[in-house]
Design a protein around this motif. Structure first.
Motif, PDB file in Angstrom:
ATOM      1  N   MET A  36       0.849  -1.198   0.000  1.00 39.51           N
ATOM      2  CA  MET A  36       0.000   0.000   0.000  1.00 39.51           C
ATOM      3  C   MET A  36       0.888   1.253   0.000  1.00 39.51           C
ATOM      4  SD  MET A  36      -2.917   1.222   2.737  1.00 39.51           S
ATOM      5  CE  MET A  36      -3.826  -0.296   2.666  1.00 39.51           C
ATOM      6  N   THR A  37       0.568   2.210  -0.847  1.00 38.29           N
ATOM      7  CA  THR A  37       1.365   3.432  -0.905  1.00 38.29           C
ATOM      8  C   THR A  37       1.091   4.294   0.331  1.00 38.29           C
ATOM      9  OG1 THR A  37      -0.318   4.715  -2.062  1.00 38.29           O
ATOM     10  CG2 THR A  37       1.213   3.422  -3.428  1.00 38.29           C
ATOM     11  N   LEU A  38       2.052   5.143   0.635  1.00 43.31           N
ATOM     12  CA  LEU A  38       1.881   6.055   1.773  1.00 43.31           C
ATOM     13  C   LEU A  38       0.675   6.964   1.572  1.00 43.31           C
ATOM     14  CD1 LEU A  38       5.262   7.446   3.145  1.00 43.31           C
ATOM     15  CD2 LEU A  38       3.476   6.246   4.374  1.00 43.31           C
ATOM     16  N   THR A  39       0.461   7.393   0.330  1.00 40.36           N
ATOM     17  CA  THR A  39      -0.683   8.275   0.052  1.00 40.36           C
ATOM     18  C   THR A  39      -1.995   7.578   0.363  1.00 40.36           C
ATOM     19  OG1 THR A  39       0.652   9.137  -1.765  1.00 40.36           O
ATOM     20  CG2 THR A  39      -1.621   9.886  -1.651  1.00 40.36           C
ATOM     21  N   LYS A  40      -2.098   6.302  -0.043  1.00 46.95           N
ATOM     22  CA  LYS A  40      -3.335   5.538   0.212  1.00 46.95           C
ATOM     23  C   LYS A  40      -3.528   5.339   1.721  1.00 46.95           C
ATOM     24  CE  LYS A  40      -5.829   1.601  -1.748  1.00 46.95           C
ATOM     25  NZ  LYS A  40      -6.453   1.065  -0.542  1.00 46.95           N
ATOM     26  N   GLU A  41      -2.442   4.978   2.405  1.00 44.18           N
ATOM     27  CA  GLU A  41      -2.515   4.820   3.862  1.00 44.18           C
ATOM     28  C   GLU A  41      -2.956   6.119   4.531  1.00 44.18           C
ATOM     29  OE1 GLU A  41       0.834   3.202   6.027  1.00 44.18           O
ATOM     30  OE2 GLU A  41       1.272   1.858   4.359  1.00 44.18           O
ATOM     31  N   LEU A  42      -2.375   7.222   4.061  1.00 45.75           N
ATOM     32  CA  LEU A  42      -2.696   8.529   4.639  1.00 45.75           C
ATOM     33  C   LEU A  42      -4.164   8.865   4.409  1.00 45.75           C
ATOM     34  CD1 LEU A  42      -1.638  11.082   6.058  1.00 45.75           C
ATOM     35  CD2 LEU A  42      -1.067  11.988   3.798  1.00 45.75           C
ATOM     36  N   GLY A  43      -4.657   8.580   3.194  1.00 46.08           N
ATOM     37  CA  GLY A  43      -6.064   8.839   2.885  1.00 46.08           C
ATOM     38  C   GLY A  43      -7.000   8.056   3.783  1.00 46.08           C
ATOM     39  N   GLU A  44      -6.673   6.787   4.015  1.00 45.89           N
ATOM     40  CA  GLU A  44      -7.516   5.951   4.879  1.00 45.89           C
ATOM     41  C   GLU A  44      -7.455   6.425   6.330  1.00 45.89           C
ATOM     42  OE1 GLU A  44      -6.365   1.903   4.248  1.00 45.89           O
ATOM     43  OE2 GLU A  44      -7.171   1.856   2.193  1.00 45.89           O
ATOM     44  N   SER A  45      -6.257   6.806   6.771  1.00 47.93           N
ATOM     45  CA  SER A  45      -6.093   7.325   8.131  1.00 47.93           C
ATOM     46  C   SER A  45      -6.888   8.621   8.313  1.00 47.93           C
ATOM     47  CB  SER A  45      -4.604   7.564   8.406  1.00 47.93           C
ATOM     48  OG  SER A  45      -4.412   8.233   9.627  1.00 47.93           O
ATOM     49  N   PHE A  46      -6.820   9.481   7.296  1.00 49.53           N
ATOM     50  CA  PHE A  46      -7.556  10.755   7.335  1.00 49.53           C
ATOM     51  C   PHE A  46      -9.059  10.488   7.488  1.00 49.53           C
ATOM     52  CE2 PHE A  46      -9.839  14.346   5.664  1.00 49.53           C
ATOM     53  CZ  PHE A  46      -9.075  15.460   6.002  1.00 49.53           C
ATOM     54  N   GLU A  47      -9.563   9.564   6.679  1.00 49.85           N
ATOM     55  CA  GLU A  47     -11.014   9.300   6.703  1.00 49.85           C
ATOM     56  C   GLU A  47     -11.445   8.715   8.048  1.00 49.85           C
ATOM     57  OE1 GLU A  47     -14.402   7.622   3.620  1.00 49.85           O
ATOM     58  OE2 GLU A  47     -12.283   7.579   3.071  1.00 49.85           O
ATOM     59  N   ARG A  48     -10.614   7.858   8.634  1.00 49.26           N
ATOM     60  CA  ARG A  48     -10.936   7.287   9.952  1.00 49.26           C
ATOM     61  C   ARG A  48     -10.999   8.380  11.013  1.00 49.26           C
ATOM     62  NH1 ARG A  48      -7.194   3.352   8.630  1.00 49.26           N
ATOM     63  NH2 ARG A  48      -5.620   4.281  10.013  1.00 49.26           N
ATOM     64  N   ARG A  49     -10.081   9.325  10.950  1.00 43.10           N
ATOM     65  CA  ARG A  49      -9.988  10.337  12.001  1.00 43.10           C
ATOM     66  C   ARG A  49     -11.027  11.448  11.856  1.00 43.10           C
ATOM     67  NH1 ARG A  49      -5.839   9.440  15.115  1.00 43.10           N
ATOM     68  NH2 ARG A  49      -4.366   7.876  14.374  1.00 43.10           N
ATOM     69  N   PHE A  50     -11.293  11.822  10.605  1.00 47.36           N
ATOM     70  CA  PHE A  50     -12.161  12.989  10.392  1.00 47.36           C
ATOM     71  C   PHE A  50     -13.562  12.637   9.891  1.00 47.36           C
ATOM     72  CE2 PHE A  50      -7.797  14.739   9.911  1.00 47.36           C
ATOM     73  CZ  PHE A  50      -7.829  15.634  10.965  1.00 47.36           C
ATOM     74  N   GLY A  51     -13.765  11.378   9.526  1.00 43.49           N
ATOM     75  CA  GLY A  51     -15.100  10.934   9.151  1.00 43.49           C
ATOM     76  C   GLY A  51     -15.506  11.283   7.737  1.00 43.49           C
TER      77      GLY A  51
END
Length: 388
Positions: free
Chosen positions: A1-16
């Protein structure tokens, strides 16, 4: 998984909700030309493929909610967009406050809040300019999101102002310049007196540039950086009494040696000698790289390290161990510390045919002498800070 994809998923988990924009900002490695940028000399950096990523979305209020995967202990930090006073307890978020603060001085007010998630794949305290990477990341991001219309050089100067005026660290402009102006497979030959620069193909032929990170904990603000700057400034002032110069970079080594005795302190004589000689080495290194003379290029790297060790005294046992171990390996043409020193990273010019054994051999020496492991990687040379 790319860092960008990981970051996007992390963002969505945190901010909804999903992030609206993504940005990348590289780190930098300086091939040669160390501690010359604030002495009016030449530097020779390149932007590298490890760096800092941001995911961001705008809010409808005046709050900034920010999280960094690299500073999990700091948790989610929330503050009003006009709450810009530096806090002792701030970790990475001081750079967000700093960029917004320096933007406001230029008349660019951030009109609304935003949600921000950050992740970096650069070792912290590696001397690869994680701070400049983050400053340009936030600056370019806000410039894009709010149409401030700032050009690249203005964003570079903004990043430097965060260091100099907001954080109180008297750094030069090289790090921000390299991070912003980087181009794929190109090194930047920059005259810090005039800001004139030239892109030089970073083609090492049968060799590659291996980055060796000490993993020693260090922070530039707590280092002797400001002390070195004061020492060379004092030397310059004493030389200006007998020479018509604006910076140490105006002198050749031959000219310097004729007037060196006008510097009252023997220590400051050594500091100034490094600044003058390193500037000359950087000009010669650009010529060597342009002519694909890897042997000469490597020699200049090693001469640079020796000067930084003996005259400028910014290396330390960790960097010296890496460089001496590197130089003992087959297929190595040169090695030197890179960045401010006092820990951080070094580089070595290693034959591609020997690269597999190089890291293991140097790592073994380092671990035995220092007591913990160094990190090794080959970084690609990439474009400067940009939206993804």
């Amino acid at each position: 998984m790319t860092l960008t994809k990981e970051l996007g998923e992390s963002f969505e988990r945190r901010f909804g909700h999903p992030a609206e924009h993504f940005f990348f900002s590289p780190g930098r490695v300086n091939l040669i030309g160390e501690h010359t940028d604030y002495n009016g000399g030449h530097v020779f950096p390149a932007a590298i493929s490890v760096g800092t990523y941001a995911a961001v979305s705008l809010r409808d209020d005046n709050e900034i909610h920010a999280f960094s995967a690299n500073f999990k202990d700091a948790g989610m930090v929330s503050f009003a967009k006009d709450d810009l006073k530096i806090r002792q307890y701030d970790s990475w978020v001081k750079y967000v406050r700093g960029v917004i603060s320096e933007l406001s001085k230029l008349g660019h007010e951030v009109p609304r809040g935003f949600n921000l998630a950050i992740v970096g794949d650069m070792p912290t305290a590696s001397g690869l300019s994680s701070s400049a990477s983050l400053e340009l990341l936030i600056g370019v991001m806000l410039n894009d999101l709010f149409d401030f219309g700032m050009d690249t050089l203005s964003l570079v100067k903004l990043g430097q102002a965060v260091e100099n005026d907001y954080l109180g660290l008297q750094t030069g402009i090289m790090d921000q310049f390299a991070v912003a102006f980087g181009q794929e497979k190109q090194a930047i030959f920059l005259d810090t007196n005039t800001m004139d620069y030239e892109m030089v193909p970073a083609d090492f032929g049968d060799y590659e540039l291996v980055i060796m990170t000490t993993n020693k904990k260090r922070e530039l603000v707590d280092s002797k950086y400001n002390e070195r700057r004061a020492e060379t400034q004092k030397a310059l002032e004493e030389l200006q009494a007998v020479a018509d110069i604006n910076s140490l970079g105006d002198l050749t080594t031959e000219e310097f040696e004729k007037i060196v005795d006008h510097i009252s302190s023997p220590v400051n004589q050594r500091r100034a000698r490094h600044a003058v000689a390193e500037n000359e080495r950087t000009v010669l290194a650009k010529k060597a790289l342009s002519e694909h003379d890897m042997k000469r290029f490597g020699e200049l790297l090693t001469e640079s390290h020796n000067s930084l060790r003996d005259d400028y005294e910014v290396t330390g046992i960790e960097l010296d161990t890496l460089v001496s171990a590197a130089m003992a390996q087959p297929g190595v043409l040169g090695a030197r510390m890179t960045g401010a020193g006092f820990g951080g990273s070094a580089i070595a010019l290693v034959a591609k045919s020997e690269a597999d054994n190089f890291a293991a051999a140097v790592g073994k020496v380092y671990d035995e002498k220092i007591g913990y492991q160094a990190s090794f990687f080959v970084a690609d040379i990439v474009d400067g800070t940009h939206a993804l």
